[in-house]
Design a protein around this motif. Structure first.
Motif, PDB file in Angstrom:
ATOM      1  N   ILE A 286       0.630  33.861 -25.022  1.00 41.46           N
ATOM      2  CA  ILE A 286      -0.746  34.005 -25.505  1.00 41.46           C
ATOM      3  C   ILE A 286      -0.911  33.309 -26.850  1.00 41.46           C
ATOM      4  N   LEU A 287       0.025  33.525 -27.769  1.00 42.36           N
ATOM      5  CA  LEU A 287      -0.061  32.894 -29.092  1.00 42.36           C
ATOM      6  C   LEU A 287       0.015  31.370 -28.987  1.00 42.36           C
ATOM      7  N   ALA A 288       0.874  30.877 -28.090  1.00 44.86           N
ATOM      8  CA  ALA A 288       0.983  29.428 -27.900  1.00 44.86           C
ATOM      9  C   ALA A 288      -0.318  28.857 -27.351  1.00 44.86           C
ATOM     10  N   LEU A 289      -0.913  29.542 -26.381  1.00 47.69           N
ATOM     11  CA  LEU A 289      -2.178  29.078 -25.804  1.00 47.69           C
ATOM     12  C   LEU A 289      -3.317  29.145 -26.819  1.00 47.69           C
ATOM     13  N   GLU A 290      -3.348  30.208 -27.624  1.00 49.98           N
ATOM     14  CA  GLU A 290      -4.382  30.319 -28.651  1.00 49.98           C
ATOM     15  C   GLU A 290      -4.247  29.202 -29.678  1.00 49.98           C
ATOM     16  N   SER A 291      -3.023  28.866 -30.040  1.00 52.04           N
ATOM     17  CA  SER A 291      -2.789  27.787 -30.996  1.00 52.04           C
ATOM     18  C   SER A 291      -3.216  26.440 -30.405  1.00 52.04           C
ATOM     19  N   GLU A 292      -2.839  26.216 -29.158  1.00 49.65           N
ATOM     20  CA  GLU A 292      -3.227  24.980 -28.481  1.00 49.65           C
ATOM     21  C   GLU A 292      -4.741  24.875 -28.366  1.00 49.65           C
ATOM     22  N   ASN A 293      -5.390  25.974 -28.049  1.00 47.01           N
ATOM     23  CA  ASN A 293      -6.847  26.020 -27.946  1.00 47.01           C
ATOM     24  C   ASN A 293      -7.503  25.666 -29.285  1.00 47.01           C
ATOM     25  N   ALA A 294      -6.967  26.233 -30.374  1.00 49.72           N
ATOM     26  CA  ALA A 294      -7.514  25.949 -31.706  1.00 49.72           C
ATOM     27  C   ALA A 294      -7.326  24.478 -32.067  1.00 49.72           C
ATOM     28  N   ASP A 295      -6.165  23.917 -31.713  1.00 48.34           N
ATOM     29  CA  ASP A 295      -5.926  22.492 -31.978  1.00 48.34           C
ATOM     30  C   ASP A 295      -6.908  21.617 -31.217  1.00 48.34           C
ATOM     31  N   LEU A 296      -7.116  21.936 -29.954  1.00 44.65           N
ATOM     32  CA  LEU A 296      -8.059  21.157 -29.142  1.00 44.65           C
ATOM     33  C   LEU A 296      -9.482  21.285 -29.684  1.00 44.65           C
ATOM     34  N   ALA A 297      -9.871  22.480 -30.075  1.00 44.52           N
ATOM     35  CA  ALA A 297     -11.212  22.688 -30.622  1.00 44.52           C
ATOM     36  C   ALA A 297     -11.395  21.890 -31.910  1.00 44.52           C
ATOM     37  N   SER A 298     -10.376  21.856 -32.750  1.00 46.05           N
ATOM     38  CA  SER A 298     -10.512  21.100 -34.003  1.00 46.05           C
ATOM     39  C   SER A 298     -10.587  19.603 -33.732  1.00 46.05           C
ATOM     40  N   ARG A 299      -9.902  19.136 -32.695  1.00 45.29           N
ATOM     41  CA  ARG A 299     -10.003  17.709 -32.330  1.00 45.29           C
ATOM     42  C   ARG A 299     -11.401  17.374 -31.828  1.00 45.29           C
ATOM     43  N   LEU A 300     -11.981  18.282 -31.057  1.00 43.67           N
ATOM     44  CA  LEU A 300     -13.326  18.044 -30.542  1.00 43.67           C
ATOM     45  C   LEU A 300     -14.363  18.052 -31.661  1.00 43.67           C
TER      46      LEU A 300
END
Length: 102
Positions: free
Chosen positions: A78-92
């Motif tokens: 869950i923490l890995a997915l949340e981190s990945e999600n935040a990274d993708l959102a910041s790229r967008l």
């Protein structure tokens, strides 16, 4: 990167006893979370753990997931997915926030 170059929230400033008091999580449990890879506190040159404000936020999230009955491997995922999600959102958001007159 020097410690002064790190954002304030990332700087390890709290010892394990203070972190335990602030979070309500015992020192042995904090050490266990580190061994299990749930968090990685900074270390002094002497090897003493130093927890940051970001670590405190992460510990609160871990505690919430534990209370919800999620096991350690589930929390890691869950923490890995949340981190990945935040990274993708910041790229967008990145290109739009830099565009002139958007």
């Amino acid at each position: 990167m020097t410690i002064d170059a790190l954002p304030r929230s990332c700087r390890g400033v709290y010892g394990i006893a203070v972190t335990s008091e602030l979070t309500g999580i015992g020192p042995q449990t904090l050490r266990l979370y580190e061994r299990r890879g749930l968090l990685t506190p900074a270390r002094t040159s002497g090897g003493t753990r130093r927890y940051s404000d970001d670590d405190l936020v992460r510990l609160a999230r871990i505690a919430q997931l534990m209370d919800d009955g999620v096991n350690v491997p589930g929390i890691q995922r869950i923490l890995a997915l949340e981190s990945e999600n935040a990274d993708l959102a910041s790229r967008l958001e990145g290109p739009e926030s830099g565009a002139a007159g958007g």
